[in-house]
Design an enzyme around this catalytic site. Structure first.
Site: not given
Length: 409
Positions: A191, A267, A378
């Site tokens: 995200d 991911h 981050s």
């Protein structure tokens, strides 16, 4: 239309003058108050062999009120900065480009002198402290309200389930919350917000529009001619050309910023094989979009973990960039990785190869497979090789979620 836009621009530019005048007035008022306080001090005199010396009793120094001076000047400056940001937003709405104002070398050096690595380690330990059962809901609810966290997507919605802040930050999602797009070859690994994307040109990568960093500084030099998937230290064109392994391909990049309220796991963005990891200990400066516009080569200053390997079109890399309070970067299949460790010094790097005699391929990753996690928000940077007809399905500044398409052929 052009006349109307021009008038609005002039109105915005002229609007800054009252703010400047107000700031100067505030500073003059503060200085006058300071000098008036000096005149009120009772002064005593005594003689030495050389000259007469004037002193003031220590108890009267309280009349020199520095706090109002700091409040007035600091408040005036903060107000001026906020007006500048408002003016920039308004000019952007009118379609006008605003050149970024880059920090000077002394400003970057001053920022890097702040012990952000130590502070981040302290924050990490605080996150591990188990919260009393009765305190969990109010603490987590405040965080949810502040950063707009959607707990309906969490695998466990009950706030009392999370024993500490670290568990809450690393919460898992429901399986159906992020469907993985199967139609496109590259998906978003996390995200976040798209800061920039496009082709890598002249060995310079844009962290935001108009602010770049060096491709070679970011990935680092090659230290071995056999094991590492990096070209040796060469002129810029050669460095880029040796990353591109197939004729007719180009080098592309995409920068994704994870805010504190985003899902913190990342991911695999495609089917690929990870053959090498390079860890750069470094600073832990903030990587929010405002800082990315202010500090050139911000991502090269910060601690980061570079994973490199190959996909069906050639070279592929994913880099997890650390930030303030995000010294902990975890890669699930790499137990030897320890980030923000005091034993590592800035300016160095540590290499590890996943290619061994027993495993000559590396670590195979499937699209959408869990890869790693941050302890807070981050940045993820993708740099990869693809044919010239590769197209991004993105807009700069858009919000994106893990599993959504980044681009395809």
């Amino acid at each position: 239309m052009a006349t109307s836009v021009g008038r609005q621009c002039l109105r915005l530019l002229r609007g800054i003058e009252p703010w400047r005048s107000s700031l100067l007035h505030c500073e003059n008022t503060a200085v006058s108050h300071f000098l008036h306080s000096l005149r009120k001090l009772p002064v005593r005199g005594f003689y030495t062999n050389a000259r007469r010396v004037h002193t003031a009793p220590a108890r009267t120094l309280s009349l020199l009120r520095p706090l109002p001076v700091l409040l007035v000047t600091g408040g005036g400056y903060a107000g001026y900065r906020q007006y500048e940001k408002y003016r920039e937003r308004e000019l952007e709405k009118l379609g006008l480009e605003i050149p970024p104002k880059l920090a000077g070398h002394w400003e970057v050096a001053l920022y890097k002198s702040v012990p952000t690595r130590l502070l981040s380690r302290a924050w990490g330990r605080l996150n591990q402290v188990e919260l009393p059962h009765w305190l969990r809901r109010p603490v987590y609810s405040l965080y949810i309200w502040t950063f707009g966290v959607n707990m309906k997507e969490a695998a466990v919605e009950d706030l009392h389930h999370y024993r500490n802040l670290s568990e809450f930050f690393r919460r898992k999602l429901k399986p159906q919350a992020r469907p993985v797009c199967g139609l496109h070859s590259v998906i978003s690994p996390s995200d976040g917000k798209i800061l920039n994307f496009g082709q890598v040109k002249n060995c310079e990568v844009e962290q935001v529009k108009g602010v770049t960093y060096s491709l070679e500084s970011f990935l680092g030099p090659r230290t071995s001619t056999d094991d590492l998937p990096f070209p040796p230290a060469t002129p810029c064109g050669s460095f880029r050309n040796q990353l591109v392994t197939r004729e007719g391909n180009e080098l592309y990049h995409c920068v994704i910023y994870l805010a504190p309220g985003d899902y913190h796991c990342f991911h695999s963005p495609t089917d690929w094989t990870v053959s090498h990891r390079r860890h750069f200990p470094g600073s832990l400066m903030s990587v929010n979009p405002g800082m990315a516009r202010w500090i050139k080569e911000l991502f090269c200053h910060n601690e980061r973990v570079v994973l490199t390997g190959d996909w069906k079109h050639g070279f592929f890399s994913l880099t997890a960039v650390g930030a303030t309070n995000v010294g902990s970067i975890r890669i699930y299949f790499d137990r030897d990785l320890h980030t923000n460790s005091p034993r590592y010094s800035k300016g160095s790097y540590n290499d590890f190869s996943f290619v061994t005699h027993a495993n000559k391929e590396g670590i195979p990753m499937r699209k959408g497979e869990h890869l790693g996690e941050f302890n807070l928000g981050s940045t993820i940077v993708l740099i990869f090789e693809a044919p010239k007809d590769f197209n991004f399905k993105l807009k700069a500044g858009q919000k994106i979620r893990f599993g959504e398409a980044l681009g395809s052929l």
